[in-house]
Each structure stands twice: as structure tokens, then as C-alpha cells.
Design a protein around this motif. Structure first.
Motif, PDB file in Angstrom:
ATOM      1  N   ASN A 118       0.773  -1.193   0.003  1.00  0.00           N
ATOM      2  CA  ASN A 118      -0.109  -0.042  -0.118  1.00  0.00           C
ATOM      3  C   ASN A 118       0.855   1.221   0.059  1.00  0.00           C
ATOM      4  O   ASN A 118       0.625   2.348  -0.666  1.00  0.00           O
ATOM      5  N   CYS A 157       2.285   2.098  -3.433  1.00  0.00           N
ATOM      6  CA  CYS A 157       1.223   2.477  -4.250  1.00  0.00           C
ATOM      7  C   CYS A 157       1.186   4.087  -4.091  1.00  0.00           C
ATOM      8  O   CYS A 157       1.193   4.587  -4.916  1.00  0.00           O
ATOM      9  N   ALA A 184      -4.794   1.407  -4.155  1.00  0.00           N
ATOM     10  CA  ALA A 184      -5.062   0.999  -5.466  1.00  0.00           C
ATOM     11  C   ALA A 184      -6.539   1.461  -5.876  1.00  0.00           C
ATOM     12  O   ALA A 184      -6.780   1.378  -7.260  1.00  0.00           O
TER      13      ALA A 184
END
Length: 489
Positions: free
Chosen positions: A222, A225, A421
Motif C-alpha cells: 500500500n 502504491c 489501488a
């Protein structure tokens, strides 16, 4: 005084929601939960943890034991499976700990949050700095299950510590001379992901490698990202962030006020990953200015202030402490003109403990998300409200967390970050007021060349001045906690 507000469970769901296990203590993700025969020689640890980012600890696995080293303190801990013989081949052992740990204790709030993130808080018997804990479920456990350390009575404290299998403490903390003391120094890591990876350090004591690996892998993915999207969208418009503070005249600094800019390594990395730039000086790791005028000169081209002072709780007080008597006359400072002055004190306990010193250490992705929101508040389509940062200039309120916000006190603490995402990052619009004074196409940190006459000399403060009033204020509940902030400045 802080502006406080009442909040509902729904409003805190993203912060304190936990996986439902119907109030029971889950054993999923734990291995080798049973003791073994002393003659056992087979490998009983099918799941192992490897260190990717952290530099402060290592874990080595053997058939029936693990060797965990704290590289910062040069401490070696042998974790041997209960029932097996203590290995004699390891040299300079600081403590032998039978695993899985059945009873534990923690002095620092960050250590307590790692245990909650692992879902092993059912083993915790004692906690330090209890009044400052913001975690709703640890607050609930402290009502009937967990006993605070009686740090006012050393005899009682020693008894409490010795009744546990392991006591997580920090160098220089209280009562560190017991045979079951284990030092954790996650706060000294040079990267945010390195700090979060200490979940593997704690997990090794509970044979919770599967939980630790799964949690950290999710945090890492995460985080990457968020960093990748921020780099793509904001490479050409990166506001400058300065981490600042004011220390008023006290006994800790020879009654001499000073102003400070902080450059902890993990702050560098996470500010850059958030699509922003860091204010640095040619001084030391943390520069202390002798006058507000010199301090303000260093902040001339800064776009965003993150204030970590103890004494400035509202905007007008902060401006006064920074040497700005009239805000309307100080619009030559971008951070004043755009009203981008933040403090990491949005989430608090009823006694004023800060959530800033808990979950952000364990959940680097949530911290990065927050800083992206500070640097680029419209990165999310519907806007973003930071979890831990509040804007003083906009009079953002404080969120007070109580035990009533806990839904399951024995479940694993969930990561408060959003799923990167699924977030459609919005590109920066240079015409937006948030970017009105941001120097575009600048990607490097801003360097301010300080004059020796502008900064506090090494010998001008007493030795006690190293207990920065930032730290003293935020960790007034315990001298133990002062060490954390000193180390991270």
C-alpha cells in the motif's frame, strides 16, 4: 486549551475498526503454539520472517529457537520453544525468553500498538504511560484486564515486570535491569517502512510470524502504491514542508527560548514519497535557532508547516510564539498566506495523549497517506481529511478517543490507511490556492544556509536541555517517553 469534540463510533470506524472474532481470542496466524519435548530437534518454525527495510534488528531461525538481535543496543535475545532446552551455543545473550510468550508488558505506547496490531494483547498484563494511550481497545483492557505499571513504587514495578515472560522497554527506560527486559528501538529507524517492519520483531516472541508477515506485506504494498502515484502526479509541483517547534524558557533550557527545525531521516523519506520537499539546513540534524527572526528567515520559502511544539495549541498562540504579531502582515510567508499550518495532534485520549505516537509508527502506509493529504489535499476525488494532522489555521477540531470506541478488544488492530489501488489520484492544479506560492518544477529539498550566529551553540543549554520541551510536553506522562522523541528529532 485544545478544542475538543464528541465523535461517534461511525466517525472513528476507519481508525479503530477491528476484524470481528465474536469476542474470542483468535489463534489464526500463530504457529507452534504447543510446548515440545526437550529431545525435539526438528524445525518447528515453518513460517519465518525476513527483514527488508529495518536496520535495527535481525532474526535468525534454528530448529527449536530463534536469535533476535537489537543492532542498536547490541542486545541478543534467544527465544526458545517452551519445553525445549536452552541453547548453549549463543554468545553474549541478554535474555532467554520461552516462546510463545504467554504474558507480556510494554512501557512505550508504540510497543503496545505493535502488540495490538499482532492481535496478542490478550497476553498483555501491564502497560506503562497508561493515561496517554489513545487506542480505544487498550483503554478498555486497562479498565478491567491490564494493570498499569505502578511506576511510583519501584518494588511494585519490579514485581509486575518479573511476573511477565517478557517486558518490552527502551534503552534508558525504567527498571530495565530485569532478566526478561527486551529493548525495542523502532523509533530510531531511518525510514517509515523500517519502523513499521518492527512488527516482525515483536511477532517473533509470540510465534506470530504469519500475522506479522501478512500485515507488513500489506503495509509495504500500500505504501509503494501511494508513493508511486504521488511521484507520478506531483513530480513537477512539490510544496516544501518544514517540521518545526518552539520551546519557551524553562528549567530545561536555562530559561532561554529557542526555535527548532527537525530533520529526522524517516521524515525525509516520507515527505519525498508524499510528493513534497523537505526544508533542510546546513546545520546539524536538528537546528535550534537563537531568535525568532533567524527562525523565520529559514522559513521564508516554506509552503507547509508541521508544528510539534508543546506550548502552541492554537493558531494565534503559535503565531505569537513564532514571532509573528500580526498574521495579516505576514502574508509574505506562503504557509501563512495559504493557511497551511498543521499539528499532529488531531487524535487524542481524554488526558491529552497523542495518537501520533502510536499507530503512525506501526502503519507507515497510513502515515504516508496522511502526508499526501497534507501536501496535496485534493489528491482524492472527494477530498481528504487527515487522520492525525489538523490544520490550526482552519481551526480543525480534536478527536477524543475513549474505550467506548472499541468494538472488540481482542481482535487485531486494523490498518487505518485507505486502499491506495482503489483511489483515483487527482492531478495537481497549479492555479489552486494550495499551490499559489509553490515553486513549480522543483524536485530537490530546500536547503537553508544557517549562520553560526543564528543558532544555539552546543554549550549554551544545560545538559537537561536535550529533553526538548517538545518531548517533555508530548510525553509529560512519563520521563521514559521523552527518549522516543529526542531520538526522532
Amino acid at each position: 486549551m485544545y478544542l475538543r469534540c464528541s465523535v461517534s463510533l461511525a466517525a472513528l470506524a476507519v481508525l479503530f475498526s477491528v476484524a470481528a472474532v465474536d469476542g474470542a481470542v483468535s489463534t489464526a496466524g500463530l504457529q507452534s503454539t504447543q510446548c515440545v519435548s526437550s529431545s525435539n530437534s526438528s524445525d518447528i518454525y515453518a513460517t519465518k520472517s525476513t527483514v527488508k527495510y529495518a536496520t535495527g534488528f535481525t532474526i535468525a531461525y534454528h530448529n527449536t529457537y530463534k536469535v533476535v538481535e537489537n543492532k542498536t543496543t547490541n542486545s541478543t535475545y534467544v527465544l526458545y520453544q517452551c519445553g525445549s532446552a536452552k541453547p548453549s551455543s549463543v554468545k553474549d545473550v541478554s535474555a532467554y525468553i520461552p516462546v510463545p510468550v504467554n504474558s507480556s508488558a510494554a512501557w512505550a505506547t508504540s510497543a503496545a500498538i505493535f502488540l495490538e496490531a499482532l492481535g496478542v494483547q490478550n497476553t498483555v498484563k501491564n502497560l506503562g504511560t497508561a493515561p496517554s494511550l489513545v487506542s480505544a481497545c487498550l483503554q478498555e483492557l486497562l479498565q478491567d484486564v491490564i494493570t498499569p505499571f505502578n511506576d511510583g513504587n519501584s518494588t511494585d514495578t519490579d514485581h509486575q515486570e518479573q511476573s511477565n515472560d517478557v517486558v518490552f522497554n527502551m534503552p534508558g527506560g525504567e527498571d530495565t535491569n530485569t532478566t526478561n527486559t527486551v529493548y525495542s528501538t523502532e523509533y530510531l529507524e531511518s525510514s517509515a517502512l523500517g519502523r513499521s517492519e518492527w512488527v516482525k520483531f515483536f511477532g517473533a516472541f509470540f510465534n506470530a510470524e504469519e500475522r506479522a508477515n501478512k500485515l507488513f506485506d500489506a503495509i509495504d504494498t500500500n505504501y509503494q502504491c501511494f508513493a508511486s502515484k504521488a511521484d507520478k502526479e506531483y513530480n513537477d509541483i512539490r510544496p516544501v514542508i518544514a517540521w518545526t517547534s518552539y520551546a519557551g524558557p524553562t528549567q530545561y533550557n536555562n530559561n532561554t527560548a529557542y526555535w527548532q527545525i527537525s530533520f529526522a531521516d524517516y521524515k525525509y523519506d516520507i515527505v519525498r514519497d508524499a510528493g513534497a520537499r523537505m526544508l533542510n539546513t546546513t546545520g546539524k540534524q536538528s537546528t535550534m535557532f537563537s531568535t525568532s527572526q533567524a527562525f523565520l528567515r529559514a522559513l521564508k520559502d516554506v509552503d507547509i508547516i508541521i508544528d510539534e511544539s508543546f506550548v502552541s495549541y492554537n493558531y494565534s498562540a503559535l503565531m505569537k510564539n513564532y514571532g509573528i504579531a500580526d498574521v495579516k502582515q505576514a502574508t509574505n510567508y506562503s504557509w501563512v498566506a495559504t493557511g497551511r499550518v498543521f499539528r499532529p495532534d488531531r487524535v487524542q485520549s481524554t488526558s491529552g495523549g497523542l495518537g501520533w505516537f502510536e499507530a503512525p509508527v506501526a502503519f507507515a502506509d497510513a502515515l504516508l497517506q496522511d502526508l499526501v493529504g497534507v501536501a496535496h489535499p485534493k489528491f482524492a476525488k472527494d477530498g481528504y481529511k487527515p487522520i492525525w494532522f489538523r490544520n490550526l489555521a482552519k481551526s480543525d477540531p480534536v478527536t477524543v478517543v475513549t474505550a467506548s470506541n472499541c468494538t472488540d478488544m481482542y481482535a487485531q488492530r486494523q490498518d487505518p490507511a485507505g486502499v491506495c489501488a482503489s483511489i483515483d489520484f487527482q492531478s495537481a492544479n497549479p492555479s489552486d490556492s494550495d499551490y499559489s506560492d509553490v515553486e513549480q518544477s522543483r524536485t530537490q529539498d530546500l536547503i537553508y544556509d544557517v549562520s553560526k550566529s543564528e543558532v544555539v551553540n552546543d554549550g549554551s543549554l544545560s545538559s537537561s536541555s536535550s529533553s526538548n520541551p517538545i518531548s517533555v510536553g508530548f510525553f509529560v506522562y512519563s520521563a521514559l517517553m521523552v527518549a522516543i522523541v529526542i531520538a526522532t528529532l
